[in-house]
Design an enzyme around this catalytic site. Structure first.
Site, PDB file in Angstrom:
ATOM      1  CB  ALA A  30       0.864  -1.279 -31.915  1.00  0.00           C
ATOM      2  CD  GLU A  31       4.982   3.703 -31.756  1.00  0.00           C
ATOM      3  OE1 GLU A  31       5.961   4.229 -32.298  1.00  0.00           O
ATOM      4  OE2 GLU A  31       4.088   4.354 -31.171  1.00  0.00           O
ATOM      5  CE1 TYR A  32       5.789  -1.217 -22.250  1.00  0.00           C
ATOM      6  CE2 TYR A  32       4.216  -2.991 -22.703  1.00  0.00           C
ATOM      7  CZ  TYR A  32       5.147  -2.389 -21.870  1.00  0.00           C
ATOM      8  OH  TYR A  32       5.444  -2.967 -20.670  1.00  0.00           O
TER       9      TYR A  32
ATOM     10  CG  LEU B  30       0.721   7.383  11.320  1.00  0.00           C
ATOM     11  CD1 LEU B  30       0.063   7.949  10.084  1.00  0.00           C
ATOM     12  CD2 LEU B  30       1.797   8.321  11.819  1.00  0.00           C
TER      13      LEU B  30
ATOM     14  CD  GLU C 234       2.918  11.872   2.596  1.00  0.00           C
ATOM     15  OE1 GLU C 234       2.707  10.643   2.602  1.00  0.00           O
ATOM     16  OE2 GLU C 234       3.972  12.376   3.010  1.00  0.00           O
TER      17      GLU C 234
ATOM     18  CE  LYS D 154      -3.985   5.941   8.409  1.00  0.00           C
ATOM     19  NZ  LYS D 154      -4.413   4.625   7.958  1.00  0.00           N
TER      20      LYS D 154
ATOM     21  CG  ASP E 152      -8.196   1.380   3.739  1.00  0.00           C
ATOM     22  OD1 ASP E 152      -7.391   0.837   4.527  1.00  0.00           O
ATOM     23  OD2 ASP E 152      -9.426   1.259   3.819  1.00  0.00           O
TER      24      ASP E 152
ATOM     25  CE1 TYR F 147       2.500   4.568   2.492  1.00  0.00           C
ATOM     26  CE2 TYR F 147       3.967   5.371   4.198  1.00  0.00           C
ATOM     27  CZ  TYR F 147       3.072   4.436   3.742  1.00  0.00           C
ATOM     28  OH  TYR F 147       2.755   3.353   4.514  1.00  0.00           O
TER      29      TYR F 147
ATOM     30  CE  LYS G  20      -7.349   5.961  10.683  1.00  0.00           C
ATOM     31  NZ  LYS G  20      -7.682   4.642  11.210  1.00  0.00           N
TER      32      LYS G  20
ATOM     33  CB  CYS H   7     -51.197  -6.214   6.941  1.00  0.00           C
ATOM     34  SG  CYS H   7     -50.758  -4.608   7.630  1.00  0.00           S
TER      35      CYS H   7
ATOM     36  CB  CYS I 224     -54.637  -4.235   9.772  1.00  0.00           C
ATOM     37  SG  CYS I 224     -54.436  -4.793   8.073  1.00  0.00           S
TER      38      CYS I 224
ATOM     39  CB  CYS J 270     -51.628  -4.060   3.809  1.00  0.00           C
ATOM     40  SG  CYS J 270     -53.110  -3.894   4.836  1.00  0.00           S
TER      41      CYS J 270
ATOM     42  CB  CYS K 274     -54.305  -1.073   7.336  1.00  0.00           C
ATOM     43  SG  CYS K 274     -52.703  -1.397   8.084  1.00  0.00           S
TER      44      CYS K 274
HETATM   45  S1  IVH Z   1       3.393   7.422   7.252  1.00  0.00           S
HETATM   46  C1  IVH Z   1       5.755   6.692  11.086  1.00  0.00           C
HETATM   47  N1  IVH Z   1       2.041   7.951   5.076  1.00  0.00           N
HETATM   48  O1  IVH Z   1      -1.378   4.112   7.388  1.00  0.00           O
HETATM   49  C2  IVH Z   1       5.194   6.936   9.744  1.00  0.00           C
HETATM   50  N2  IVH Z   1       1.423   6.029   6.332  1.00  0.00           N
HETATM   51  O2  IVH Z   1      -1.113   3.943  10.877  1.00  0.00           O
HETATM   52  C3  IVH Z   1       3.931   6.184   9.570  1.00  0.00           C
HETATM   53  N3  IVH Z   1      -0.415   4.749   5.358  1.00  0.00           N
HETATM   54  O3  IVH Z   1      -0.412   1.221   8.037  1.00  0.00           O
HETATM   55  C4  IVH Z   1       3.505   5.984   8.196  1.00  0.00           C
HETATM   56  N4  IVH Z   1      -0.727   6.031   3.611  1.00  0.00           N
HETATM   57  O4  IVH Z   1       1.146   2.122   6.192  1.00  0.00           O
HETATM   58  C5  IVH Z   1       2.177   7.116   6.118  1.00  0.00           C
HETATM   59  N5  IVH Z   1       0.939   8.525   3.109  1.00  0.00           N
HETATM   60  C6  IVH Z   1       1.087   7.700   4.155  1.00  0.00           C
HETATM   61  C7  IVH Z   1       0.289   6.561   4.328  1.00  0.00           C
HETATM   62  C8  IVH Z   1       0.473   5.754   5.437  1.00  0.00           C
HETATM   63  C9  IVH Z   1      -1.135   4.947   4.240  1.00  0.00           C
HETATM   64  C10 IVH Z   1      -0.642   3.639   6.311  1.00  0.00           C
HETATM   65  C11 IVH Z   1       0.577   3.091   6.958  1.00  0.00           C
HETATM   66  C12 IVH Z   1       0.061   2.507   8.248  1.00  0.00           C
HETATM   67  C13 IVH Z   1      -1.081   3.389   8.561  1.00  0.00           C
HETATM   68  C14 IVH Z   1      -0.712   4.363   9.643  1.00  0.00           C
END
Ligand code: IVH
Length: 676
Positions: free
Chosen positions: A34-36, A83, A114, A116, A118, A230, A320, A414, A417, A432, A437
């Protein structure tokens, strides 16, 4: 005057941005909604009255840009490269070894791992703190200007630093990140779309991609996207950063959403490798989709030195995990016949690697499952295999249909059979009902010898199939005739003397199994262990049970007309009567042990419920004691309950018993009653 207003507008912009950051990025609001709203509305009013005060970084300007005609191309300041992959600790070590060769011996390497994410790569430009341009990755060199769409991403800072305590903004900053849709937002969005437009979206990533590349930012705004930053692509006039770990923390300080919770810094490769191996289990629990970890050499100077091979940096690799979901083609639907004659549709799939294994088959459960999802032969389908569970088909991808797909329905006869198939009203399954059977026979034998029934060691599906195929076993009673066929068994492939002897011994030993297991093993429709027990406790023997009728069975608590009907029908079949006779002849237990005389059954006709932890008896022991004394144990307190046997930590059953006036006993009370 205008100066005052302009100052107030600037204050409000900062306040709103800061509190939105606390809420969306840090998940730690300092004020309530509410304040926000009061702050946000004041800013909106001020801007409505004085449009000249509107700035591009105003939080009111996230949505609202008009639809575009098309996207303008943007050349990235540096190529947005991809990558290489590693899918195992060995491959990760191989990646490291490849670059170590290029470095002096004994070089100390720090790593950062970190998630990755998607999603879709985005490239964000800031000029002295102001978000000026946002682009897609495109082909890595040239992307498209989607600034208006990116403004709608609530966690993307329109001006940095977001918080007053943050470092001053660099004169120029280009950040690489990933825009994504969270699993929860995707589920909500998908449900909404399905009921509204009958449209299905395949996964969060495609949905986020569609939203980001929509020409109308209002549509993007209606599909809540998020961001993880990132990578620093360019930096001028800011801190001097020495490595990736520094960069992540700097981005977080400026107010970018950074996944520090799941990112780690390592000064040791083995620890890094162990983290990569174990992190897969965490991945499914994340609120967003990640297909692995990105491992980076921390030190920027080292990164520079290592450079690239082709399009992949030597200093980073994607670790991966096998995806739990995949797309493949549904080649056919075949029907399998189970023990009770239930027909189950099974999907034959083009082999696909999912969840770490290649699968070519998945259950479709029943005909309704196929109908409700409109799964057709020839469809591209989403298959899922998570953990050890059987692979499932989640849905077809209707967008990929060519028109050659064929609808499927349960066959009328069936497949094994050829007898007509039936479906009982109110049940999903088709059956069946031909007890001869062959498919059913194998399943019935399998079930009879299984752990839950006669528990015959060394006798499984393979043996069941073989013996049926060889004509050695035509019904469960034939199992006990196998000793007569010792010579034939010895002639079968894989049946050495020792193995045959062990099997025959196990068969002999199974004759001591209690009658309830024999009854369970027969696989009568609706008769599992519990029902078998109820029936035999009442009738005491197969003979009495066979002689009774539906009406008297229905008298037993826990036995409804459906079960009674099925049992009566089973015993009504002459073939089955013959099987029971032969089992008895073979020496199986066809009755419960004699009961003690009435004088020794002080609890005759009394019904007990057990709750809580008893001081010395386990629940099983207490049940046995009560049964020995002629009593009965049920699961829930009702008007028919005579006693509640309660131990420590008894819960709601105690209240219920009190309400119904059911007497409560302690273990000690019961011991006293039974002079134990
Ligand atoms: S580093 C050269 N860090 O994954 C540095 N990529 O093939 C390359 N992705 O589509 C990127 N999370 O966008 C990096 N923490 C992360 C990531 C990340 C997702 C994606 C990136 C690219 C694919 C790498």
């Amino acid at each position: 005057m205008t100066d005052d207003l302009s100052l107030r507008a600037s204050q409000l912009r900062q306040l709103v941005a800061y509190h939105a950051y606390r809420y969306y990025v840090l998940d730690a609001p300092e004020i309530d909604d509410a304040e926000y709203d009061i702050l946000f509305n004041e800013l909106k009013r001020l801007e409505a009255d004085h449009p000249e005060l509107i700035t591009p970084d105003s939080p009111t300007q996230r949505a609202g840009a008009p639809p575009a005609e098309g996207f303008v191309k943007v050349t990235h300041p540096e190529p947005m490269l991809s990558l290489g992959n590693a899918v195992s600790p060995e491959e990760l070590a191989a990646w490291r070894d490849r670059f170590l060769r290029l470095l002096p011996e004994g070089q100390q390497i720090w790593y950062v791992a970190e998630p990755k994410i998607d999603g879709l790569t985005v490239v964000l430009h800031y000029e002295t703190g102001l978000f000026t341009l946002g682009a897609t990755r495109g082909d890595g060199y040239v992307g498209e200007d989607i600034t208006a769409n990116l403004r709608t991403v609530r966690t993307l800072p329109l001006r940095i630093p977001v918080s007053k305590s943050g470092p001053p903004p660099p004169t120029r900053l280009v950040v690489r990140g990933e825009a994504y849709m969270s699993k929860a937002e995707f589920a909500r969005f998908q449900a909404e779309q399905e009921s509204a437009a009958g449209k299905r979206y395949v996964n969060p990533r495609n949905t986020a991609a569609g939203a980001l590349r929509n020409l109308d930012p209002a549509i993007t705004a209606s599909r809540p996207l998020d961001l993880w930053a990132y990578q620093i692509v360019a930096l001028e006039g800011g801190l001097t950063l020495t490595g990736q770990w520094d960069a992540l923390n700097y981005l977080a300080d400026l107010g970018f959403p950074v996944e520090l919770n799941n990112s780690r810094h390592f000064d040791d490769f083995d620890a890094l490798s162990a983290y990569c191996e174990s992190w897969g289990a965490t991945r499914d629990e994340l609120p967003y989709e990640a297909d692995g970890l990105v491992v980076k050499v921390d030190d920027f100077a080292l990164q520079e030195r290592l450079g690239f091979v082709g399009k992949d940096p030597r200093w980073a690799v994607a670790y991966k995990y096998p995806s739990a979901e995949a797309l493949t083609r549904l080649l056919d639907i075949v029907v399998e016949v189970g023990r009770t004659g239930v027909l189950t549709p099974r999907a034959v799939l083009e082999p696909v690697y999912v969840g770490g294994v290649t699968i070519s088959s998945a259950t479709l459960h029943n005909a309704d499952y196929v109908d409700e999802r409109d799964i057709r032969i020839g469809d591209t389908v989403v298959v899922r295999r998570a953990g050890e569970v059987i692979p499932q088909i989640l849905r077809p991808v209707a967008e990929l249909r060519t028109g050659d797909e064929r609808a499927w329905s349960m066959p009328e006869v069936c497949p094994v059979c050829g007898e007509a198939v039936v479906r009982y009203p109110g049940e999903v399954a088709y059956y069946c009902e031909n007890s001869h059977c062959p498919a059913q026979l194998v399943r019935r034998i399998e079930f009879f010898v299984s752990r839950g029934a006669m528990d015959i060691a060394g006798f499984g599906s393979k043996q069941a199939e073989l013996f049926v195929q060889q004509g050695l076993v035509r019904d469960v009673a034939d199992i006990y005739e196998l000793p007569k066929h010792r010579e034939t068994l010895l002639g079968l492939e894989g049946f050495a003397e020792k193995k045959v002897d062990n099997l025959l011994e196990a068969i002999e030993a199974s004759k001591a199994q209690p009658a309830t297991r024999v009854l369970t093993g027969l696989g009568i429709h609706f008769v599992g262990g519990t029902v078998a027990e109820l029936l035999l406790e009442h009738f005491r023997s197969f003979a009495e049970l066979a002689a009774s009728d539906e009406a008297s069975m229905s008298q037993i608590e826990g036995i409804g007309p459906r079960i009674a009907g099925s049992v009566a029908a089973w015993f009504g079949q002459p073939d089955n009567g013959e099987i029971v006779r032969r089992l008895a002849e073979a020496g199986l237990q066809m009755a419960l042990p004699e009961q003690a005389p009435a004088s020794e059954r002080p609890l005759d006709g009394k019904t007990f419920v057990i709750t809580g932890t008893l001081p010395t008896w386990s629940r099983e022991q207490a049940t046995e004691v009560i049964k020995q004394a002629g009593g009965k144990v049920t699961g829930s307190v009702s008007g028919n309950t005579d006693y509640l046997l309660a131990g420590e930590k008894a819960g709601s059953k105690l209240d219920k018993a009190a309400k119904l006036g059911v007497a409560t006993l302690s273990e000690e009370d019961l011991r006293a009653m039974l002079h134990l």
